[in-house]
Structure formats: structure tokens, C-alpha cells
Design an enzyme around this catalytic site. Structure first.
Site, short mmCIF file in Angstrom:
data_model
loop_
_atom_site.label_atom_id
_atom_site.label_comp_id
_atom_site.label_asym_id
_atom_site.label_seq_id
_atom_site.Cartn_x
_atom_site.Cartn_y
_atom_site.Cartn_z
N ASN A 231 6.01 -1.72 11.21
CA ASN A 231 5.25 -0.98 10.16
C ASN A 231 5.40 -1.90 9.10
OD1 ASN A 231 3.35 0.84 8.56
ND2 ASN A 231 3.83 2.07 10.08
N ASN B 70 5.22 6.10 3.30
CA ASN B 70 4.53 6.99 2.03
C ASN B 70 4.26 8.36 2.49
OD1 ASN B 70 4.06 4.06 0.70
ND2 ASN B 70 2.24 3.92 2.39
N THR B 71 4.91 8.80 3.32
CA THR B 71 4.79 10.41 3.75
C THR B 71 6.18 10.71 3.68
OG1 THR B 71 2.71 10.19 5.14
CG2 THR B 71 4.43 12.18 5.37
N LYS C 247 5.66 3.84 16.91
CA LYS C 247 5.84 2.58 15.67
C LYS C 247 6.88 2.77 14.89
CE LYS C 247 2.56 0.53 12.65
NZ LYS C 247 1.18 0.32 12.38
N PHE D 103 -1.67 8.20 4.02
CA PHE D 103 -2.45 8.85 5.20
C PHE D 103 -3.65 9.37 4.65
CE2 PHE D 103 1.54 9.43 8.19
CZ PHE D 103 1.38 8.20 8.52
N ASN E 32 0.62 -1.19 -0.21
CA ASN E 32 -0.11 0.04 -0.04
C ASN E 32 0.76 1.21 0.09
OD1 ASN E 32 -0.61 1.78 2.48
ND2 ASN E 32 0.16 -0.01 3.20
N SER F 137 5.76 5.09 8.49
CA SER F 137 4.77 4.71 7.36
C SER F 137 5.76 5.29 6.18
CB SER F 137 3.50 5.38 7.08
OG SER F 137 2.84 4.80 8.00
C1 LIG Z 1 -3.62 -0.64 3.61
C2 LIG Z 1 -3.01 -0.59 4.92
C3 LIG Z 1 -2.75 0.88 5.49
C4 LIG Z 1 -2.21 0.99 6.45
N1 LIG Z 1 -2.33 2.27 7.14
C5 LIG Z 1 -1.61 2.48 8.33
C6 LIG Z 1 -1.70 3.84 9.05
O1 LIG Z 1 -2.39 4.35 8.81
N2 LIG Z 1 -0.68 3.98 9.96
C7 LIG Z 1 0.02 2.98 10.50
O2 LIG Z 1 0.72 3.12 11.66
N3 LIG Z 1 0.08 1.49 9.85
C8 LIG Z 1 -0.60 1.28 9.01
N4 LIG Z 1 -0.56 0.37 8.18
C9 LIG Z 1 0.46 -0.61 8.48
C10 LIG Z 1 -0.21 -1.72 9.70
O3 LIG Z 1 -0.57 -1.20 10.70
C11 LIG Z 1 0.89 -2.87 9.93
O4 LIG Z 1 1.95 -2.03 10.68
C12 LIG Z 1 1.46 -3.63 8.85
O5 LIG Z 1 0.47 -3.56 7.84
C13 LIG Z 1 2.17 -5.08 9.28
O6 LIG Z 1 1.09 -5.72 9.80
P1 LIG Z 1 0.35 -7.04 8.81
O7 LIG Z 1 1.40 -7.70 8.23
O8 LIG Z 1 -0.62 -7.67 9.99
O9 LIG Z 1 -0.53 -6.18 7.87
C14 LIG Z 1 -1.32 -0.03 6.98
C15 LIG Z 1 -1.15 -1.27 6.25
C16 LIG Z 1 -1.95 -1.50 5.04
C17 LIG Z 1 -2.03 -2.74 4.60
#
Ligand SMILES: Cc1cc2nc3c(=O)[nH]c(=O)nc-3n(C[C@H](O)[C@H](O)[C@H](O)COP(=O)(O)O)c2cc1C
Length: 365
Positions: free
Chosen positions: A241, A176-177, A212, A111, A107, A174
Site C-alpha cells: 500500500n 487513513n482509517t 494487502k 475509504f 492521499n 490503508s
Molecule cells: C488516490 C488513491 C486511493 C487509493 N485507495 C486505495 C483503496 O481504497 N484501497 C487500497 O487497498 N489501496 C488504495 N490505494 C493504494 C494503491 O492501491 C497502491 O497500493 C499504492 O498507491 C501504491 O501503488 P502506486 O505507486 O502504483 O500508486 C490508493 C492509492 C491512491 C493514490
């Protein structure tokens, strides 16, 4: 049940499926159940009581609009956000991509969210009607894309919504910022987190503050950041993350998409980072483990590496809303079969074993 509707859900573009899911959760059409309860799953960390160790990760409910529905899935805690001070649209779509064969997602959302005013209204509404809910809700905060003085945004968010938080998460990871991950640089991180600890300390509820981090940190960075976290007396750390890695197994068309990779392929990397942080901090800072969790084995692996709680996001996409409850049931079975009285006995077990074996190999992954 999810098995029946999954083919339909996967026909939809990932973001369309997600919006639909939030709508359904908001409408409350899924029969509500409480958090999965069993005294062996309960823990008290950072002064907060968690009914079970399975949490929803940030990014799923960015505007804090579906908390009650999410709790109904059986989670032991819910993290909403990332919220930024001003509303922003995020990156152009498409910006979320699935790779089903490896149960991965990339992704580059950037934000998108409705801003802190709407977020605050939503969380106030939730707090107003759900005062008896005993499932902690964490608020994940980040900065707007055009902010060149990050501390201003984080301070403002703490002032605006910190009073409604069971805990606060400072998201500096993250991908992407632009520039966000640079905040992890120890020379910046120390004064930055010191300021935010002070800011939240001024709130009446003084919620725990967690940071985080990304999985893409080398050993030197982990050591330096761990020292900073100990010095600023951070309440907890969320690891991790998404990753910028693109393992060879991924086809080029998917791997070439920009953004953070989540799901099964980030699992081992995140577990390794958990293990290293646990070791560097002697297990003194509570860790929330996240990255590729979708089975009871994954939960236990993260906890043995040093996590006290875990979170899931991508696992939910591939396994559906029954996952938190199913994981809890299986954890209880595991505890029973292996003679544990409480999940806390699993936390950092790999390191204890390794210490017994002469303090040599401490890798948990
Ligand atoms: C579509 C998507 C959007 C996400 N948006 C955020 C976010 O806004 N803030 C954040 O701290 N992590 C965000 N994450 C990261 C997740 O919280 C997590 O740290 C990461 O996906 C790893 O866990 P997972 O393998 O269980 O998905 C996002 C992940 C995905 C897939």
C-alpha cells in the site's frame, strides 16, 4: 493521446479529474479492446488464469462501477474497492495531492464509497453482462471508520460479495482509517486471517484470499507476519500500500499533507518488502507487487524481487490509459530479447542468482 489531454487533466483538482475519468470509462466512449494477449504473458496463480501480469490497483474504482471500461485499457486483472459495509463519505476534501516533479501522490481519502449494497449491484451487473470476459476481477474489502470489531465487517463483506470474486483482498494497510494498520500486528492478524479463510472457504466458489500490507514494516515485523501467512495458508499477498514516509526530496508544503504517499518515491521501498517476503516464505506464497510501477524496468524489478503479478495506480495518473498496453508490449520485447519463454521465469530470479552465489546477499532492490 494522453499527452494531448494531460495538461487539461492536470488543471483539474485530482479528485475532479478522477471522477471525470470514471465517468468516461463508465460511458464506454473509449474504444474497447481486450486484455493484451500473448501466451508469454499468461500465468495461472492461486487457481486463477491471468492473461497478462499488469493489474489495476485498488482505490481507482471504489464502487466497481467502471470495470468494463477499465478492462478496455488492456489490464490483465482489475481490483475494485476498497468497499466497506456501510456507505461513508471519507475525509474532508481536499484529500488527494499531486507532486508532479517526483511523480508522486499523497492521499488521505479514508475509504469514501457507496457501501456494499451498491457495490454488489454493480458487480452483479458486470458479471451478468460480461460472463465471457476472461480478465479476473478482485474485490478489495475494508472496514467502516466507526467499526470497533473489524472481523464483523470483513466477514459480512465476504458473505455479501465473495461469490462474485475471482479473488478477495483483505485490506489492513490503508493509513487513513484509524487503527486499520494495527490489524497487521501478528497477534491480531493470525486469528483474524484464520477466521476470514474459514469464512471464504464456506463459499461455493472458494475464492483465493489475499492480504494487502503496508511498506512501513521493519524486518522483525516482516518475519513475524510471513510466519503468520504461512501458518494460515493465505493464498497470496499484495505488497504494498502507500507509505507514511516523506523523502527529503519533497517540498514541505506537499510533505506536510497527511496521508499515504504513492508513486515513484515508494517504488524501492515496496520492492524491498517484496524481496524480504519472498525470502521469508521461500517463494511459496504468490506476491502481487505494487508501488511506483510506471515502466517495463519497474515491472521486471518487482518480478525479479518475487512478484508474480504487478498492479499500478499512480503510474496511470502520470502516464495515462495507454500504460498497461504499452507495458505489456515492452515486456514481450524484453522476454524475446533475453530468451525467456514466459514471464513466470522472471519471478524471484534475484533470489535464485543470490542462492547460486552462496546464499548470501538476497536483497533485490
Ligand atoms: C488516490 C488513491 C486511493 C487509493 N485507495 C486505495 C483503496 O481504497 N484501497 C487500497 O487497498 N489501496 C488504495 N490505494 C493504494 C494503491 O492501491 C497502491 O497500493 C499504492 O498507491 C501504491 O501503488 P502506486 O505507486 O502504483 O500508486 C490508493 C492509492 C491512491 C493514490
Amino acid at each position: 493521446m494522453y499527452g494531448l489531454i494531460k495538461p487539461f487533466v492536470f488543471q483539474l483538482k485530482p479528485e475532479t479529474a478522477h471522477k471525470l475519468t470514471i465517468k468516461v470509462l463508465k460511458m464506454g466512449v473509449i474504444p474497447k479492446k481486450n486484455a493484451m494477449k500473448d501466451s508469454r504473458l499468461e500465468s495461472n496463480l492461486m487457481g486463477v488464469s491471468f492473461p497478462n501480469p499488469i493489474g489495476l490497483a485498488a482505490g481507482f474504482d471504489k464502487n466497481a462501477e467502471a470495470i468494463s471500461g477499465i478492462i478496455g485499457m488492456g489490464f490483465g486483472f482489475v481490483e475494485v474497492g476498497t468497499v466497506t459495509p456501510k456507505a461513508q463519505v471519507g475525509n474532508p476534501t481536499p484529500r488527494v495531492f499531486r507532486h508532479v516533479a517526483t511523480k508522486s501522490v499523497i492521499n488521505r481519502m479514508g475509504f469514501p464509497n457507496e457501501g456494499v449494497a451498491v457495490f454488489k449491484e454493480n458487480i452483479q451487473k458486470f458479471r451478468g453482462k460480461s460472463s465471457s470476459v476472461n480478465v479476473p476481477v478482485g474485490l478489495n474489502i475494508g472496514m467502516n471508520k466507526d467499526q470497533i470489531e473489524p472481523e464483523k465487517d470483513y466477514r459480512l463483506l465476504i458473505q455479501e460479495v465473495g461469490q462474485y470474486a475471482d479473488y478477495l483482498t483483505v485490506n489492513v494497510s490503508s493509513p487513513n482509517t484509524p487503527g486499520l494498520r494495527n490489524l497487521q500486528n501478528p497477534e491480531f492478524l493470525e486469528p483474524f486471517l484464520t477466521a476470514l479463510m474459514e469464512e471464504k472457504g464456506a463459499l461455493e466458489n472458494n475464492p483465493p484470499l489475499l492480504v494487502k500490507l503496508a511498506p512501513d514494516l521493519d524486518d522483525g515485523q516482516i518475519k513475524a507476519i510471513a510466519k503468520v501467512l504461512l501458518r494460515v495458508k493465505i493464498d497470496g499477498v499484495i505488497l504494498t500500500n502507500t507509505t507514511l514516509d516523506r523523502p527529503d526530496v519533497l517540498p514541505d508544503a506537499f510533505a506536510n499533507e497527511k496521508g499515504g504517499l504513492s508513486g515513484a518515491l515508494v517504488k524501492d521501498k515496496s520492492t524491498m518488502v517484496i524481496s524480504k517476503f519472498y525470502k521469508e516464505t521461500n517463494g511459496t506464497i504468490p506476491i502481487v507487487g505494487i508501488g511506483g510501477v510506471s515502466s517495463v524496468e519497474d515491472v521486471i524489478e518487482k518480478m525479479r524481487a518475487g512478484a508474480s503479478l504487478v498492479q499500478i495506480y499512480t503510474g496511470l495518473i502520470y502516464h495515462g490509459p495507454d500504460l498497461p498496453r504499452a507495458l505489456c508490449k515492452k515486456i514481450v520485447e524484453f522476454l524475446e530479447q533475453n530468451g525467456y519463454n514466459n514471464i513466470s521465469e522472471l519471478v524471484g530470479e534475484d533470489h535464485k542468482k543470490n542462492n547460486e552465489q552462496d546464499g548470501t546477499n538476497s536483497s533485490a532492490a
